[in-house]
Write a protein that holds these residues in place. Structure first.
Motif, short mmCIF file in Angstrom:
data_model
loop_
_atom_site.label_atom_id
_atom_site.label_comp_id
_atom_site.label_asym_id
_atom_site.label_seq_id
_atom_site.Cartn_x
_atom_site.Cartn_y
_atom_site.Cartn_z
N GLY A 154 -14.41 3.20 2.30
CA GLY A 154 -14.10 3.87 1.11
C GLY A 154 -13.39 5.26 1.55
O GLY A 154 -12.56 5.76 0.86
N TRP A 155 -13.64 5.98 2.69
CA TRP A 155 -13.15 7.16 3.24
C TRP A 155 -11.74 7.07 3.47
O TRP A 155 -10.86 7.61 2.75
N PRO A 156 -11.21 6.02 4.56
CA PRO A 156 -9.86 6.13 4.78
C PRO A 156 -8.97 5.53 3.36
O PRO A 156 -7.87 5.76 3.23
N GLU A 157 -9.67 4.67 2.78
CA GLU A 157 -9.10 3.95 1.71
C GLU A 157 -8.79 5.06 0.41
O GLU A 157 -7.66 5.09 -0.21
N ALA A 158 -9.69 5.80 0.37
CA ALA A 158 -9.62 6.93 -0.84
C ALA A 158 -8.59 8.05 -0.41
O ALA A 158 -7.70 8.68 -1.30
N ALA A 159 -8.70 8.31 1.12
CA ALA A 159 -7.52 9.36 1.42
C ALA A 159 -6.25 8.96 1.38
O ALA A 159 -5.36 9.39 0.92
N LEU A 160 -6.00 7.63 1.58
CA LEU A 160 -4.69 6.89 1.51
C LEU A 160 -4.25 6.85 -0.14
O LEU A 160 -3.05 7.23 -0.47
N ALA A 161 -5.07 6.33 -1.00
CA ALA A 161 -4.96 6.12 -2.22
C ALA A 161 -4.58 7.47 -2.85
O ALA A 161 -3.42 7.58 -3.72
N GLY A 162 -5.25 8.58 -2.60
CA GLY A 162 -4.78 9.88 -3.20
C GLY A 162 -3.62 10.56 -2.66
O GLY A 162 -2.66 11.02 -3.31
#
Length: 328
Positions: free
Chosen positions: A259-267
């Motif tokens: 969830g950490w890299p995915e959330a950073a990229l999504a945002g």
């Protein structure tokens, strides 16, 4: 003097590994004659799964067998990595040879290539081509995915594997040299092969899955940080939003790390990622990451994510360079 040399050679070798992998990727011609190290590790895990994961055994016995496998696997990886590193560093230009060996266990270029293949397939062959390409890198059912779903799956795979296949190997190589790198790849391979919640691997793969979560914990957070910094270098990205979405949504992911890299990229890119999907015909109601982001993704959005990925990889290399210089 020797301790100082070893402390310097490992980050220097890692920097060389990152450069070699970024420029050339895996030496395909070599692996036509010799098995890739991960293939060797995978064969050992597959053999142990067939021999020691017996369906007739009680769950506790299967879990204990899985724990024993992980302990032996990590011990063997550390030992083999340590012997190879010592032999290489005893050679003239040993730090260079060590870097070449390390490069085989880092996947910057191959990750870029696999994800870019999905974008190209969508552009050339439409939805069916995209489904065929994305099936090579994700576990969800491709036939249930529409064009946006295929694009989203590719982007999620890019974010998660930036942590698992690039940052985590670099982190453990920086911390423990080749032994740490080989041990990490052994743990990660074991998780990918047996760390599932299926009836066969729920108990036998328990230790592999839990240890993989542990060793990926620091890299996942570092990956998000690198993506956030990369967003500062990409005019079309939004670094403050990347930070806000990471802090809000990273912990909502079913994985403690992905969830950490995915959330950073999504945002950073304004995408809505994750959400409901199906694995092996079984629907799962996953929460959205950056729910208010754009859901109708397509091939240009995959290329957009890859541009951010390249900047994050560059920042990783700069960080390793700084460590090598300071260590020297």
């Amino acid at each position: 003097m020797l301790e100082s040399w070893l402390a310097w050679s490992e980050p220097l070798s890692l920097l060389i590994a990152l450069v070699i992998d970024a420029c050339y990727g895996d030496p395909v011609a070599l692996y036509r004659k010799l098995p890739h190290p991960v293939v060797v590790i995978g064969n050992a895990i597959g053999w142990a799964d067939r021999v020691f994961n017996r369906e007739a055994d009680a769950p506790r016995r299967r879990r204990n067998a899985g724990i024993a496998l992980v302990v032996l696997l990590v011990a063997a990886a550390l030992a083999v990595g340590g012997v190879i590193q010592a032999l290489l560093l005893a050679l003239p230009l040993g730090w260079l040879w060590l870097g070449m060996v390390m490069s085989a266990l880092i996947a910057q270029r191959s990750l870029y290539g696999h994800v870019a293949d999905v974008a190209r397939a969508i552009e050339v062959s439409g939805l069916e081509g995209g489904r065929l390409a994305v099936a090579k890198i994700v576990g969800r059912d491709p036939n249930r995915l529409d064009r946006a779903g295929v694009s989203r799956a590719a982007i999620e795979s890019l974010a998660e594997n930036f942590s698992d296949a690039v940052v985590a190997p670099a982190f453990w190589a920086l911390l423990l040299g080749l032994p740490g790198l080989v041990a990490y790849k052994a743990i990660n391979t074991a998780d990918s092969m047996i760390g599932h919640r299926s009836p066969r691997h729920r108990d036998f793969g328990w230790a592999a899955a839990r240890l993989d979560d542990l060793v990926n914990w620091p890299a996942a957070r570092l990956s998000a940080f690198l993506i956030l910094l990369g967003a500062l270098l990409l005019p079309s990205a939004d670094a403050p939003k990347a930070l806000a979405v990471t802090l809000r949504d990273a912990r909502r992911h079913r994985s403690p790390n992905a969830g950490w890299p995915e959330a950073a990229l999504a945002g950073a890119l304004g995408f809505a990622l994750n959400g409901p999907r199906a694995y092996h015909g079984v629907p799962t109601d996953e929460p959205w990451t950056h729910k208010t982001g754009r859901k109708t993704l397509d091939a240009p959005d995959i290329w957009h994510a890859l541009r951010l990925y390249l900047r994050a990889c560059l920042l990783l290399g700069i960080g390793v360079t700084a460590v090598a210089v300071i260590g020297h």
